[in-house]
Design a protein around this motif. Structure first.
Motif, PDB file in Angstrom:
ATOM      1  N   LYS A 114     -18.489  -2.156  -3.132  1.00  0.00           N
ATOM      2  CA  LYS A 114     -19.728  -1.986  -1.894  1.00  0.00           C
ATOM      3  C   LYS A 114     -20.112  -2.878  -2.157  1.00  0.00           C
ATOM      4  N   LYS A 115     -20.583  -3.410  -3.751  1.00  0.00           N
ATOM      5  CA  LYS A 115     -21.512  -4.313  -4.293  1.00  0.00           C
ATOM      6  C   LYS A 115     -21.119  -5.399  -4.013  1.00  0.00           C
ATOM      7  N   ARG A 116     -19.343  -5.669  -4.599  1.00  0.00           N
ATOM      8  CA  ARG A 116     -18.798  -6.894  -4.551  1.00  0.00           C
ATOM      9  C   ARG A 116     -18.405  -7.440  -2.771  1.00  0.00           C
ATOM     10  N   PHE A 117     -18.596  -6.763  -1.878  1.00  0.00           N
ATOM     11  CA  PHE A 117     -18.816  -7.314  -0.602  1.00  0.00           C
ATOM     12  C   PHE A 117     -20.200  -6.722   0.243  1.00  0.00           C
ATOM     13  N   LEU A 118     -21.166  -6.510  -0.657  1.00  0.00           N
ATOM     14  CA  LEU A 118     -22.174  -6.662  -0.708  1.00  0.00           C
ATOM     15  C   LEU A 118     -22.698  -5.551   0.604  1.00  0.00           C
ATOM     16  N   LEU A 119     -22.007  -4.405   0.212  1.00  0.00           N
ATOM     17  CA  LEU A 119     -22.629  -3.526   1.881  1.00  0.00           C
ATOM     18  C   LEU A 119     -23.298  -2.444   0.706  1.00  0.00           C
ATOM     19  N   ASN A 120     -23.727  -2.564  -0.387  1.00  0.00           N
ATOM     20  CA  ASN A 120     -25.306  -1.403  -0.790  1.00  0.00           C
ATOM     21  C   ASN A 120     -25.744  -2.319  -0.951  1.00  0.00           C
ATOM     22  N   HIS A 179     -18.882   6.490  -7.827  1.00  0.00           N
ATOM     23  CA  HIS A 179     -19.801   5.333  -8.689  1.00  0.00           C
ATOM     24  C   HIS A 179     -18.267   3.500  -8.681  1.00  0.00           C
ATOM     25  N   ILE A 180     -17.637   3.826  -8.327  1.00  0.00           N
ATOM     26  CA  ILE A 180     -16.493   3.336  -7.991  1.00  0.00           C
ATOM     27  C   ILE A 180     -16.574   2.571  -6.534  1.00  0.00           C
ATOM     28  N   GLU A 181     -16.903   3.571  -6.121  1.00  0.00           N
ATOM     29  CA  GLU A 181     -16.901   3.572  -4.292  1.00  0.00           C
ATOM     30  C   GLU A 181     -18.115   2.283  -4.734  1.00  0.00           C
TER      31      GLU A 181
END
Length: 387
Positions: free
Chosen positions: A165-171, A159-161
C-alpha cells in the motif's frame, strides 16, 4: 552542517533513551556476516515507521558509546553501496543509504541511514548466502517495534500488505497528504480567510473567527498588548473537515497561531506539587500549522519569539517523554527554581480581572521560563561528551 547537527542531536536522544525502536537499531561493531548486514538493511528499508531508518554502529548492548576505532570490519559508504549493487533486488530497486560518522563521547560512531521511500517492499529475487546465513529470495522482511523479521521467515501478511500500500500511496490518508503539503508554504494561496493548495485545491485551511474578545491565557501577557481573541482552524478535504484546532490572535491582532497543548508535571489528584505548562512538538500537526500561520511581518516574528519565552518547543515526542520523566523526578528542584524566579521577577505588573487569575498567570509565566531553562540544560546534558 545544520543537517549534521540535527542528526547529531537526534542520535544523542536515541542513545539516551536506552532502548531500540521501530526505526533505529544499535550495533557495537559492524557485521562480520554480510548476510546479516543485508538483512538488517532490508528490514530498515521496509520499516513500518515510515521514516528514515538508523543502524547506529559503536554502541554496546547496554547503550554505552564504545566507538569504532578498532573495528576491523568497519566500512565506508562506497563499500555498502557497492555491496547492495551486487544483489538482485526485485525490479532492480535497491535501498538508498548514506553513512555518516559522528564524534560522540570522545569517540567516533557511524550512522547508516537507510532512506525512507515508497518503493517498498524491498526484497531479493535471488538468495544471498554468507556461510550458514541466508537472505531468502521473495521473502519480505520488515521491522516491527524494536524487532526485525527473522531471516528465515517472511513478515506477517498484514505487514506485507502495508508495504505494498505504501508503494501505491494507498496508506496515506488525505490528512497525512495535507500535512506534508503544509510544510511548503509556497504551495498555498490565501483567499480571504481560507488557504488553498495551488496543486491540490481540494486541500484547504479555513479560519473561522469568533466575534467576541477572548479570555487571555498566561502567554497573552508575554505580548506587548494582552488583547486576545480566538477562532477555529479547520483543515478540509473537498469541504470535509479532517482536523480542527483552536487558534488564537495575540498582541492585539499582530500574531496568529494555533493554541499550544497543555502538559502537566506532578500529580493533579493530590496536594503535592503540580505544574501546568504549554508546548508544541515539532512535526506534529499543531506545530506544522503553527509554522504555517506565521507571517513574515517583523511584528509577528517578534510576538512569536515572546511566546517562546513561556512555551516549550520539543524536537520530538521522544524528547518530550524523556524531559517530562526528568521533571517528574525533580519536583523539589522545580519548586526551588520557581520560588527563586518569583523573587527575581514576580510579574506583579500583570493586569487581570481578578486576584486569583493574576496569581495563576504569574505562576504559569514563571513555570514556562523555568521549564525552558531546564530544557536547555537537559539538551546540553544529553549532547555533552560522556567521560
Amino acid at each position: 552542517m545544520e543537517n549534521e547537527n540535527s542528526l547529531y542531536r537526534e542520535i544523542k536522544i536515541l542513545i539516551a533513551s536506552k532502548r531500540e525502536g521501530e526505526y533505529w537499531d544499535f550495533k557495537e561493531k559492524y557485521h562480520k556476516n554480510k548476510a546479516d548486514l543485508l538483512h538488517d538493511i532490508i528490514c530498515m528499508a521496509n520499516n513500518r515507521a515510515d521514516k528514515d531508518g538508523y543502524i547506529i554502529f559503536g554502541i554496546s548492548d547496554d547503550y554505552e558509546i564504545k566507538g569504532l576505532e578498532d573495528d576491523e570490519n568497519r566500512k565506508n559508504q562506497q563499500n555498502i553501496i557497492d555491496f547492495l549493487k551486487g544483489k538482485k533486488f526485485s525490479g532492480g530497486i535497491r535501498p538508498t543509504i548514506e553513512l555518516v560518522s559522528l564524534p560522540m563521547g570522545g569517540k567516533e560512531i557511524d550512522v547508516l541511514i537507510v532512506k525512507n521511500g515508497t518503493d517498498t517492499p524491498y526484497f531479493l529475487i535471488e538468495d544471498y548466502n554468507d556461510g550458514k546465513r541466508r537472505v531468502r529470495a521473495n521473502y519480505i522482511y520488515t521491522r516491527i517495534g524494536d524487532t526485525n523479521t527473522d531471516i528465515d521467515k517472511s513478515a506477517d501478511i498484514n505487514h506485507i500488505e502495508y508495504l505494498w500500500k505504501k508503494r501505491f500511496l494507498l496508506n496515506r490518508p488525505p490528512l497525512e497528504q495535507i500535512k506534508q503539503r503544509l510544510r511548503v508554504k509556497s504551495e498555498w494561496n490565501r483567499n480571504d480567510d481560507e488557504f488553498y493548495n495551488i496543486y491540490n485545491p481540494e486541500y484547504t485551511v479555513a479560519l473561522e473567527y469568533d466575534d467576541e474578545i477572548g479570555h487571555p491565557e498566561f502567554y497573552s501577557y508575554l505580548m506587548m498588548n494582552p488583547s486576545t481573541s480566538y477562532g477555529m482552524l479547520k483543515v478540509k478535504y473537498f469541504g470535509t473537515t479532517l482536523y480542527n484546532q483552536q487558534f488564537v490572535i495575540l498582541d492585539s491582532g499582530r500574531y496568529i497561531t494555533v493554541v499550544p497543548e497543555w502538559g502537566l508535571i506532578g500529580d493533579r489528584y493530590t496536594n503535592g506539587d503540580s505544574y501546568y505548562y504549554k508546548f508544541y512538538v515539532k512535526d506534529s500537526m499543531n506545530h506544522i500549522l503553527h509554522e504555517f500561520l506565521l507571517s513574515e511581518d517583523h511584528e509577528a516574528v517578534f510576538a512569536r519569539n515572546r511566546l517562546y519565552s513561556g512555551v516549550l518547543i520539543y524536537q520530538s515526542d521522544l524528547e518530550k517523554e524523556m524531559f517530562e520523566d526528568y521533571l517528574d523526578q525533580n519536583l523539589s528542584l522545580i519548586h526551588q527554581l520557581v520560588e527563586v524566579e518569583k523573587e527575581h521577577d514576580s510579574f506583579d505588573w500583570l493586569e487581570t480581572e481578578g486576584k486569583r487569575e493574576k496569581i495563576v498567570n504569574q505562576e504559569r509565566i514563571i513555570i514556562g521560563k523555568v521549564f525552558n531553562n531546564l530544557l536547555e540544560k537537559f539538551r546540553y546534558k544529553i549532547s555533552s561528551t560522556r567521560k
